[in-house]
Design an enzyme around this catalytic site. Structure first.
Site, PDB file in Angstrom:
ATOM      1  N   TYR A   1      19.383 104.984  36.510  1.00 35.41           N
ATOM      2  CA  TYR A   1      20.393 104.723  36.536  1.00 35.41           C
ATOM      3  C   TYR A   1      21.915 106.072  36.020  1.00 35.41           C
ATOM      4  O   TYR A   1      22.606 106.272  36.095  1.00 35.41           O
ATOM      5  CB  TYR A   1      20.721 103.154  36.263  1.00 35.41           C
ATOM      6  CG  TYR A   1      22.260 102.752  35.878  1.00 35.41           C
ATOM      7  CD1 TYR A   1      23.122 102.575  37.212  1.00 35.41           C
ATOM      8  CD2 TYR A   1      23.444 102.423  35.044  1.00 35.41           C
ATOM      9  CE1 TYR A   1      24.187 101.866  37.679  1.00 35.41           C
ATOM     10  CE2 TYR A   1      24.681 102.015  35.379  1.00 35.41           C
ATOM     11  CZ  TYR A   1      24.751 101.808  36.254  1.00 35.41           C
ATOM     12  OH  TYR A   1      26.424 101.285  36.800  1.00 35.41           O
TER      13      TYR A   1
HETATM   14  N1  LIG Z   1      29.329  95.613  35.693  1.00 40.51           N
HETATM   15  C1  LIG Z   1      29.015  96.166  34.991  1.00 40.51           C
HETATM   16  O1  LIG Z   1      28.934  96.517  33.093  1.00 40.51           O
HETATM   17  C2  LIG Z   1      28.891  97.974  35.278  1.00 40.51           C
HETATM   18  C3  LIG Z   1      29.166  98.915  34.267  1.00 40.51           C
HETATM   19  C4  LIG Z   1      29.500 100.465  34.050  1.00 40.51           C
HETATM   20  C5  LIG Z   1      28.950 100.036  35.791  1.00 40.51           C
HETATM   21  N2  LIG Z   1      29.083  99.384  37.129  1.00 40.51           N
HETATM   22  C6  LIG Z   1      29.698 100.348  38.289  1.00 40.51           C
HETATM   23  O2  LIG Z   1      30.182  99.347  39.144  1.00 40.51           O
HETATM   24  C7  LIG Z   1      30.019  99.765  40.450  1.00 40.51           C
HETATM   25  C8  LIG Z   1      29.702  98.177  40.744  1.00 40.51           C
HETATM   26  O3  LIG Z   1      29.314  97.250  40.388  1.00 40.51           O
HETATM   27  P1  LIG Z   1      29.102  95.615  40.263  1.00 40.51           P
HETATM   28  O4  LIG Z   1      28.954  95.356  38.675  1.00 40.51           O
HETATM   29  O5  LIG Z   1      29.495  95.495  40.518  1.00 40.51           O
HETATM   30  O6  LIG Z   1      27.489  94.796  40.637  1.00 40.51           O
HETATM   31  P2  LIG Z   1      27.838  94.450  42.482  1.00 40.51           P
HETATM   32  O7  LIG Z   1      28.252  93.224  42.341  1.00 40.51           O
HETATM   33  O8  LIG Z   1      26.005  95.158  42.813  1.00 40.51           O
HETATM   34  O9  LIG Z   1      27.980  95.944  43.327  1.00 40.51           O
HETATM   35  C9  LIG Z   1      27.950  96.458  43.930  1.00 40.51           C
HETATM   36  C10 LIG Z   1      27.960  96.900  44.826  1.00 40.51           C
HETATM   37  O10 LIG Z   1      27.145  97.935  46.278  1.00 40.51           O
HETATM   38  C11 LIG Z   1      26.743  97.286  46.749  1.00 40.51           C
HETATM   39  N3  LIG Z   1      25.928  98.493  47.625  1.00 40.51           N
HETATM   40  C12 LIG Z   1      25.133  98.741  47.200  1.00 40.51           C
HETATM   41  N4  LIG Z   1      24.253  99.414  47.932  1.00 40.51           N
HETATM   42  C13 LIG Z   1      24.767 100.085  48.506  1.00 40.51           C
HETATM   43  C14 LIG Z   1      24.951 101.090  49.647  1.00 40.51           C
HETATM   44  N5  LIG Z   1      24.218 101.747  50.238  1.00 40.51           N
HETATM   45  N6  LIG Z   1      26.108 101.045  50.599  1.00 40.51           N
HETATM   46  C15 LIG Z   1      27.617 101.125  50.084  1.00 40.51           C
HETATM   47  N7  LIG Z   1      27.444  99.973  49.521  1.00 40.51           N
HETATM   48  C16 LIG Z   1      26.307  99.905  48.404  1.00 40.51           C
HETATM   49  C17 LIG Z   1      26.697  96.094  46.664  1.00 40.51           C
HETATM   50  O11 LIG Z   1      26.252  96.007  48.422  1.00 40.51           O
HETATM   51  P3  LIG Z   1      25.384  94.244  48.961  1.00 40.51           P
HETATM   52  O12 LIG Z   1      25.871  93.516  47.810  1.00 40.51           O
HETATM   53  O13 LIG Z   1      25.429  94.821  50.161  1.00 40.51           O
HETATM   54  O14 LIG Z   1      24.152  95.447  47.888  1.00 40.51           O
HETATM   55  C18 LIG Z   1      27.872  95.798  45.958  1.00 40.51           C
HETATM   56  O15 LIG Z   1      28.568  94.819  46.430  1.00 40.51           O
HETATM   57  C19 LIG Z   1      28.523 100.271  40.189  1.00 40.51           C
HETATM   58  O16 LIG Z   1      28.886 101.431  40.773  1.00 40.51           O
HETATM   59  C20 LIG Z   1      28.419 100.571  39.003  1.00 40.51           C
HETATM   60  O17 LIG Z   1      27.247 100.938  38.823  1.00 40.51           O
HETATM   61  C21 LIG Z   1      29.221  97.993  36.917  1.00 40.51           C
END
Ligand SMILES: NC(=O)c1ccc[n+]([C@@H]2O[C@H](COP(=O)([O-])OP(=O)(O)OC[C@H]3O[C@@H](n4cnc5c(N)ncnc54)[C@H](OP(=O)(O)O)[C@@H]3O)[C@@H](O)[C@H]2O)c1
Length: 285
Positions: free
Chosen positions: A148
């Site tokens: 990651y």
């Molecule tokens: N939560 C944190 O603490 C955090 C911190 C720093 C950065 N981020 C970043 O924020 C972003 C969103 O993450 P989140 O925390 O909101 O987690 P999340 O709820 O798991 O959201 C990720 C989203 O990306 C989608 N996704 C995965 N693979 C995909 C693909 N091949 N094509 C299109 N969509 C896809 C997922 O869809 P499905 O449901 O269909 O799998 C889900 O809706 C990510 O880039 C993550 O790295 C998160």
């Protein structure tokens, strides 16, 4: 141009930060193309009149070109692309397979490239904005989350190069670096641990303890996804947004991490691993 006249595409809008951002941006008058992969999420998103749900897997060339066609047919133009979709792969690097590492990059880096390249011709006439959802893992590499972290470091490099290429043409590239945010990503991390895929690893004791520690912290001390959504809104509406935004409670700590010598940070991190592993052992995990 008013917000109402502007269209934005958000990838990974089915859950977490993407969903909160789609809802918030739409509530502020933007028209949002919300990319999601499963029927239930698409159905949910369609309830908002300012949202056009689009089926979008960023690794699918077909989906990406379909989405471009939809935007062209609707003749809305495109002011913003929010590259939010992301997955997390974790495990001790000496045990992570090349396939796992490729799968990680397929979404977090190559997927971003594919959709950004496809939609750039629409962003160009709008003098639009590309927002990259990086992470604190894009500048601070946590042990046992190597796949990651590598992908987010790559995204940072990609974004810096892109910005230096396209800024003279009027399209801005802005990175968001969230710390811990309370989203389903932590459940996905927990699933990786529960699978015990790396239980035979030399590093399992440390990897498991650190994983459990991170998940517990993420769930209990993370900011709500709305904090990131509001930052996206600011980026889309400010005349001159910054190049990077950290969204976290402990911003100062992160800023320090960016400037302290790596050898010093290594010592702090290794000490932390030892502490957390000792504590987990005492608790009998
Ligand atoms: N939560 C944190 O603490 C955090 C911190 C720093 C950065 N981020 C970043 O924020 C972003 C969103 O993450 P989140 O925390 O909101 O987690 P999340 O709820 O798991 O959201 C990720 C989203 O990306 C989608 N996704 C995965 N693979 C995909 C693909 N091949 N094509 C299109 N969509 C896809 C997922 O869809 P499905 O449901 O269909 O799998 C889900 O809706 C990510 O880039 C993550 O790295 C998160």
């Amino acid at each position: 141009m008013s917000n109402t006249a502007k269209s934005i595409l958000i990838t990974g809008a089915g859950s977490g930060i993407g969903r909160a951002t789609a809802d918030y941006i739409a509530s502020q008058g933007f028209h949002v193309y919300a990319g999601a992969r499963n029927a239930g999420d698409l159905q949910d998103l369609s309830k908002n009149k300012n949202i056009t749900p689009v089926e979008l897997d960023v690794t699918s060339t077909k989906d990406v070109s379909e989405v471009k066609k939809i935007i062209e047919q609707k003749q809305t133009g495109l002011f913003g692309l929010i590259n939010n979709a992301g997955i997390i792969k974790a495990g001790p690097l000496m045990d992570v397979s090349i396939e796992e590492l490729r799968a990680q990059f397929e979404v977090n880096v190559f997927g971003v490239h594919q959709i950004t390249q496809a939609l750039f011709p629409l962003l160009l006439p709008a003098k639009g904005r590309i927002v990259m959802m990086s992470s604190d893992s894009g500048f601070f590499a946590t042990p046992f989350v190597g796949p990651y972290c590598s992908s987010k470091f790559a995204l940072e490099g990609y974004s810096d190069s892109l910005r230096r290429e396209i800024t003279p043409y009027g399209v801005k590239v802005i990175l968001i670096e969230p710390g811990r945010i309370q989203t389903p990503i932590w459940d996905k991390g927990e699933q990786i641990l529960k699978n015990e895929k790396y239980s035979q690893s030399l590093f399992w004791k440390e990897a498991k303890a650190m994983g459990e520690y991170a998940i517990q912290k993420g769930r209990t001390s993370g900011l709500p996804p709305l904090a990131v959504a509001k930052t996206v809104y600011h980026i889309l509406t400010a005349a001159d947004p910054k190049l990077r935004y950290i969204v976290a409670e402990n911003k100062l700590e992160y800023q320090l991490m960016k400037i302290l010598p790596a050898s010093y940070v290594d010592k702090i991190v290794i000490k932390k691993i030892q502490e957390v592993t000792r504590l987990a052992a005492r608790k009998g995990r």
